[in-house]
Design a protein around this motif. Structure first.
Motif, PDB file in Angstrom:
ATOM      1  N   ASP A   8       0.829  -1.210   0.000  1.00 28.73           N
ATOM      2  CA  ASP A   8       0.000   0.000   0.000  1.00 28.73           C
ATOM      3  C   ASP A   8       0.862   1.259   0.000  1.00 28.73           C
ATOM      4  N   HIS A   9       1.966   1.232   0.729  1.00 28.50           N
ATOM      5  CA  HIS A   9       2.847   2.403   0.765  1.00 28.50           C
ATOM      6  C   HIS A   9       3.411   2.711  -0.613  1.00 28.50           C
TER       7      HIS A   9
ATOM      8  N   ARG B 225       2.483   1.675  -3.553  1.00 27.52           N
ATOM      9  CA  ARG B 225       1.450   1.947  -4.562  1.00 27.52           C
ATOM     10  C   ARG B 225       1.076   3.422  -4.532  1.00 27.52           C
ATOM     11  N   LYS B 226       1.022   4.006  -3.355  1.00 24.18           N
ATOM     12  CA  LYS B 226       0.674   5.416  -3.218  1.00 24.18           C
ATOM     13  C   LYS B 226       1.850   6.330  -3.533  1.00 24.18           C
ATOM     14  N   GLN B 227       3.052   5.879  -3.222  1.00 17.65           N
ATOM     15  CA  GLN B 227       4.236   6.721  -3.394  1.00 17.65           C
ATOM     16  C   GLN B 227       4.767   6.720  -4.822  1.00 17.65           C
ATOM     17  N   GLY B 228       4.432   5.694  -5.592  1.00 17.31           N
ATOM     18  CA  GLY B 228       4.965   5.595  -6.940  1.00 17.31           C
ATOM     19  C   GLY B 228       6.354   4.996  -6.940  1.00 17.31           C
TER      20      GLY B 228
END
Length: 265
Positions: free
Chosen positions: A52-53, A55-58
């Motif tokens: 999840d981290h 995926r959000k950070q790119g």
């Protein structure tokens, strides 16, 4: 929280014969030849946290560290999809030898752990054989956890599994070990750590190794100055890998941008 040896003397990390007495293969056979229920639960937690981290950070340049890797490869596998480099940081010479032997092509028992991770898309769609990726990005570095003071803020994701409480009977050294791990991470780096709850010590072959008796409140207190948005939770799995402990604790979250001031009562 203090634990002492049968002679009533506190056992410090420097007192333990990690190079001479730690039987890496016996420890591996007992703990990681099969996927234990506790480890399956831990894998689910950390794969979701890291997945999840990132995926959000790119996508970006990511360096990972597993502090006190021992003979456990699954923390590194959990960081594998995102890292350009993963450091397996380990003190014991027998463990270092094992880890170096796994970098080229790790053993088949680790496939079960990778399969558990692959329930998350980032792992299942890696696009390359995980052994090839492991060989490309993983390196082994021998060193003492307390030496990490020289590398503050170096890594952008980190793990530490069953280390700080499993190297000493000293509460002070336990807390310092957690601090060294957290300070080695860059601001906002995601982390995951695991601890044996109320451990009385453990065997690696014939030799008995020390442990610090810690619970959830001790783990929380060791992290709160350095972590944000973090959780400390006992595992639901009730199986026991061995005698002499009450359960396992997992903590995960992110490194603070700066260390918090903890009020003194």
């Amino acid at each position: 929280m203090t634990q002492r040896s049968s002679q009533g003397v506190q056992v410090k990390n420097a007192d333990v014969p990690w190079d001479e007495a730690f039987d890496s293969i016996a420890y591996l056979d007992r703990n990681y030849r099969d996927l234990q229920p506790e480890d399956a639960e831990i894998l689910q937690i950390i794969r979701d946290h890291f997945g999840d981290h990132f995926r959000k950070q790119g996508v970006g340049s990511v360096s990972g560290i597993d502090v006190g890797a021992g003979v456990n490869l699954y923390p590194a596998l959990a960081m594998l999809p995102w890292c350009d480099e993963i450091t397996l940081f380990e003190r014991s010479s027998p463990n270092v030898k094992y880890l170096k032997g796994q970098v080229r092509s790790y053993e088949k028992n680790w496939d079960k752990f990778w399969t558990a991770l692959c329930r998350k898309k980032a792992y299942n769609s890696l696009g390359v054989d995980p052994r090839e990726r492991f060989r490309e990005v993983v390196k082994v570095e021998q060193g003492d956890i307390f030496e990490l003071k020289e590398h503050e803020g170096r890594w952008s994701v980190g793990t530490m599994f069953f280390v700080a409480e499993s190297m000493t009977t000293s509460p002070g050294e336990f807390a310092l070990g957690v601090e060294r791990f957290m300070r080695a991470l860059a601001p906002d780096a995601p982390f995951a750590a695991a601890f044996m709850a109320h451990s009385k010590g453990y065997h690696a072959g014939e030799h008995f190794f020390p442990a610090c008796d810690v619970g959830e409140s001790d783990v929380y207190a060791s992290l709160e100055r350095f972590a944000r948005d973090f959780k400390v939770m006992p595992l639901k799995s009730s199986a026991r890998v061995r005698k002499g402990y009450k359960g396992m604790i997992v903590a995960y979250g992110w490194r603070r941008n700066s260390d918090a001031a903890i009020p003194i009562d």
